[in-house]
Design a protein around this motif. Structure first.
Motif, short mmCIF file in Angstrom:
data_model
loop_
_atom_site.label_atom_id
_atom_site.label_comp_id
_atom_site.label_asym_id
_atom_site.label_seq_id
_atom_site.Cartn_x
_atom_site.Cartn_y
_atom_site.Cartn_z
N ALA A 126 -61.66 -6.31 2.54
CA ALA A 126 -61.37 -7.27 3.63
C ALA A 126 -60.29 -6.72 4.56
O ALA A 126 -60.37 -6.89 5.78
N ALA A 127 -59.31 -6.03 3.98
CA ALA A 127 -58.27 -5.41 4.80
C ALA A 127 -58.87 -4.39 5.75
O ALA A 127 -58.52 -4.33 6.94
N LEU A 128 -59.79 -3.56 5.24
CA LEU A 128 -60.45 -2.57 6.08
C LEU A 128 -61.25 -3.23 7.20
O LEU A 128 -61.28 -2.74 8.33
N GLY A 129 -61.91 -4.35 6.86
CA GLY A 129 -62.69 -5.07 7.88
C GLY A 129 -61.82 -5.55 9.02
O GLY A 129 -62.15 -5.34 10.21
N GLU A 130 -60.70 -6.17 8.70
CA GLU A 130 -59.78 -6.66 9.75
C GLU A 130 -59.15 -5.50 10.51
O GLU A 130 -58.92 -5.59 11.71
N TYR A 131 -58.88 -4.42 9.79
CA TYR A 131 -58.31 -3.24 10.44
C TYR A 131 -59.29 -2.62 11.43
O TYR A 131 -58.93 -2.24 12.55
N TRP A 132 -60.56 -2.56 11.04
CA TRP A 132 -61.59 -1.89 11.83
C TRP A 132 -62.07 -2.74 13.00
O TRP A 132 -62.11 -2.28 14.14
N LYS A 133 -62.38 -3.99 12.74
CA LYS A 133 -63.04 -4.81 13.75
C LYS A 133 -62.36 -6.15 14.02
O LYS A 133 -62.86 -6.94 14.81
N GLY A 134 -61.24 -6.44 13.36
CA GLY A 134 -60.64 -7.76 13.49
C GLY A 134 -59.26 -7.75 14.10
O GLY A 134 -58.99 -7.05 15.08
N ALA A 135 -58.35 -8.49 13.48
CA ALA A 135 -57.02 -8.71 14.05
C ALA A 135 -56.14 -7.47 14.02
O ALA A 135 -55.11 -7.42 14.68
N GLY A 136 -56.54 -6.45 13.25
CA GLY A 136 -55.73 -5.23 13.18
C GLY A 136 -55.70 -4.44 14.46
O GLY A 136 -54.79 -3.66 14.70
N GLU A 137 -56.72 -4.64 15.29
CA GLU A 137 -56.81 -3.94 16.58
C GLU A 137 -56.65 -2.43 16.42
O GLU A 137 -56.07 -1.75 17.25
N LYS A 138 -57.13 -1.92 15.29
CA LYS A 138 -57.09 -0.49 15.00
C LYS A 138 -55.67 0.08 15.02
O LYS A 138 -55.47 1.26 15.31
N ALA A 139 -54.69 -0.77 14.72
CA ALA A 139 -53.33 -0.26 14.54
C ALA A 139 -53.33 0.66 13.33
O ALA A 139 -54.09 0.46 12.38
N ALA A 140 -52.48 1.67 13.34
CA ALA A 140 -52.49 2.65 12.25
C ALA A 140 -51.94 2.07 10.95
O ALA A 140 -52.29 2.53 9.87
N ASP A 141 -51.08 1.07 11.06
CA ASP A 141 -50.43 0.49 9.88
C ASP A 141 -50.61 -1.02 9.87
O ASP A 141 -50.07 -1.73 10.73
N VAL A 142 -51.36 -1.50 8.90
CA VAL A 142 -51.72 -2.92 8.81
C VAL A 142 -51.66 -3.37 7.36
O VAL A 142 -52.05 -2.62 6.45
N VAL A 143 -51.15 -4.57 7.12
CA VAL A 143 -51.22 -5.18 5.80
C VAL A 143 -52.03 -6.46 5.92
O VAL A 143 -51.82 -7.25 6.85
N PHE A 144 -52.95 -6.65 4.99
CA PHE A 144 -53.79 -7.84 4.98
C PHE A 144 -53.47 -8.64 3.72
O PHE A 144 -53.42 -8.08 2.62
N VAL A 145 -53.22 -9.92 3.89
CA VAL A 145 -53.00 -10.80 2.74
C VAL A 145 -54.01 -11.92 2.81
O VAL A 145 -54.22 -12.53 3.86
N THR A 146 -54.70 -12.15 1.71
CA THR A 146 -55.73 -13.18 1.67
C THR A 146 -55.30 -14.32 0.77
O THR A 146 -54.93 -14.11 -0.39
N LEU A 147 -55.30 -15.52 1.32
CA LEU A 147 -54.89 -16.72 0.61
C LEU A 147 -56.13 -17.52 0.27
O LEU A 147 -56.65 -18.27 1.09
N GLY A 148 -56.63 -17.32 -0.94
CA GLY A 148 -57.82 -18.04 -1.39
C GLY A 148 -57.52 -18.73 -2.69
O GLY A 148 -56.46 -19.34 -2.86
N THR A 149 -58.45 -18.66 -3.63
CA THR A 149 -58.19 -19.20 -4.97
C THR A 149 -56.97 -18.52 -5.58
O THR A 149 -56.19 -19.13 -6.29
N GLY A 150 -56.83 -17.24 -5.28
CA GLY A 150 -55.63 -16.49 -5.62
C GLY A 150 -55.04 -15.91 -4.34
O GLY A 150 -55.41 -16.31 -3.23
N VAL A 151 -54.12 -14.96 -4.49
CA VAL A 151 -53.55 -14.27 -3.33
C VAL A 151 -53.74 -12.78 -3.55
O VAL A 151 -53.26 -12.22 -4.54
N GLY A 152 -54.47 -12.14 -2.63
CA GLY A 152 -54.71 -10.70 -2.72
C GLY A 152 -54.13 -10.00 -1.51
O GLY A 152 -53.66 -10.63 -0.57
N GLY A 153 -54.20 -8.69 -1.53
CA GLY A 153 -53.67 -7.94 -0.40
C GLY A 153 -54.26 -6.56 -0.30
O GLY A 153 -54.83 -6.03 -1.26
N GLY A 154 -54.16 -5.99 0.87
CA GLY A 154 -54.60 -4.62 1.11
C GLY A 154 -53.66 -3.98 2.11
O GLY A 154 -53.22 -4.64 3.06
#
Length: 333
Positions: A126-154
């Motif tokens: 999911a982090a790669l998806g946001e980095y490639w085509k989403g809110a990351g805007e292809k910035a070189a350094d991005v952290v993705f945190v997902t708040l679902g049933t648990g909390v994950g990150g990339g």
């Protein structure tokens, strides 16, 4: 692409986002655009022994429907819960799937579909998806945190996923935000996951409700032992419920604190917040940003930006598909 005067169609990628309830699929072009997407229920009965066969059948059926064969694809990328051995394509410890024993996922998919496969953790995908085509805007350094049933990150640094020595990088959900706090499924206490996940928000609500003496719909629901969800908490906060606003403020204080630690350590251009809880939008983002800025080192506070994810449920399949781009040169004509 032209070859000898002939125009050749670019090849496609297959993305798989495996979840405990639903398995999502997509055929995606090399630029990250979804061409076709579909989903099937994830069959977790009998220790999940039908999950991989069902995936193979679903992809093969879709390829036949669209008149594709293996030569039309570069490869498969897959995001999965559990501990992943990226070299061997195996998965273990995806307990919500019934996978408590080692699963030969990659070899089975390659054998069944005749395509190479790259597998990674679902939060990383999911982090790669946001980095490639989403809110990351292809910035070189991005952290993705997902708040679902648990909390994950990339974590993406210099355009590459960070995995760590034992594939443990990005476990943002297990940053301690409250000493001797709620017991986490990992065995520690006070993990962010117990405060900012969908289930964590409800835990915070029940804790605060015990001390709340005013009038609140949330208090009524809890006292009446009725169902309460994180979505209801944010909805009631938007509609002026005093206790709901106290809960949201506490949840965001923990989330903002944890993300300030991430920011102070990595100073990424963007920290992107996704997952079901992020659907609360600015009701979540604004107070979280405030607490992030209060706790972040000044140069980090002024450079790292918190954003909401943009791809929703498509982040996983898009990011997973991007994993298969590494096979592109192998398939070049």
């Amino acid at each position: 692409m032209k070859l000898g005067g002939l125009i050749l169609a670019s090849k496609r990628l297959i993305g798989i986002d495996l979840g405990g309830t639903t398995t999502k699929f997509a055929f995606i072009d090399e630029d990250g655009n979804i061409l076709t997407k579909w989903k099937i229920p994830t069959d977790i009965t009998n220790s999940g022994d039908q999950i991989v066969p069902n995936m193979i059948k679903s992809i093969a059926d879709q390829m036949r429907r669209e008149d594709y064969n293996t030569e039309d694809f570069i490869g498969i990328g897959m995001g999965t819960p559990g501990a992943v051995d990226r070299e061997k394509g195996t998965v273990i410890g995806a307990y919500n799937l019934g996978w408590d024993k080692l699963q030969q996922v990659g070899p089975a998919l390659t054998k069944g579909l005749g395509l190479p496969i790259a597998i990674d953790n679902d939060a990383n995908s999911a982090a790669l998806g946001e980095y490639w085509k989403g809110a990351g805007e292809k910035a070189a350094d991005v952290v993705f945190v997902t708040l679902g049933t648990g909390v994950g990150g990339g974590v993406v640094t210099n355009g590459k996923l960070v995995h760590g020595i034992n594939n443990g990088a990005g476990e943002i959900g297990h940053i301690c935000v409250q000493k001797n706090g709620f017991l986490c499924t990992c065995g520690k206490r006070g993990c962010l996951e117990q405060y900012a996940s969908a289930t964590g928000v409800v835990k915070v609500a029940k804790s605060l409700a015990k001390r709340f003496t005013g009038k609140s719909r949330i208090k009524e629901l809890i006292d009446g032992q009725e169902e309460l969800t994180s979505k209801m908490v944010f909805f009631l906060a938007d509609n002026g419920d005093i206790l709901a606003n106290q809960i949201v403020n506490e949840v965001c204080s923990y989330l903002g604190l944890a993300l300030s630690h991430v920011g102070n350590t990595l100073n990424p251009e963007n920290i992107i917040i996704g997952g079901g809880v992020s659907n609360a939008g600015n009701t979540l983002l604004q107070p979280t940003t405030r607490y992030f800025q209060e706790n972040a080192f000044p140069s980090v506070r002024d450079s790292t930006k918190l954003k909401l994810a943009q791809l929703g449920n498509d982040a996983g399949v898009i990011g997973a598909a991007s994993l298969a781009l590494k096979f592109k040169n192998d398939n070049a004509m």
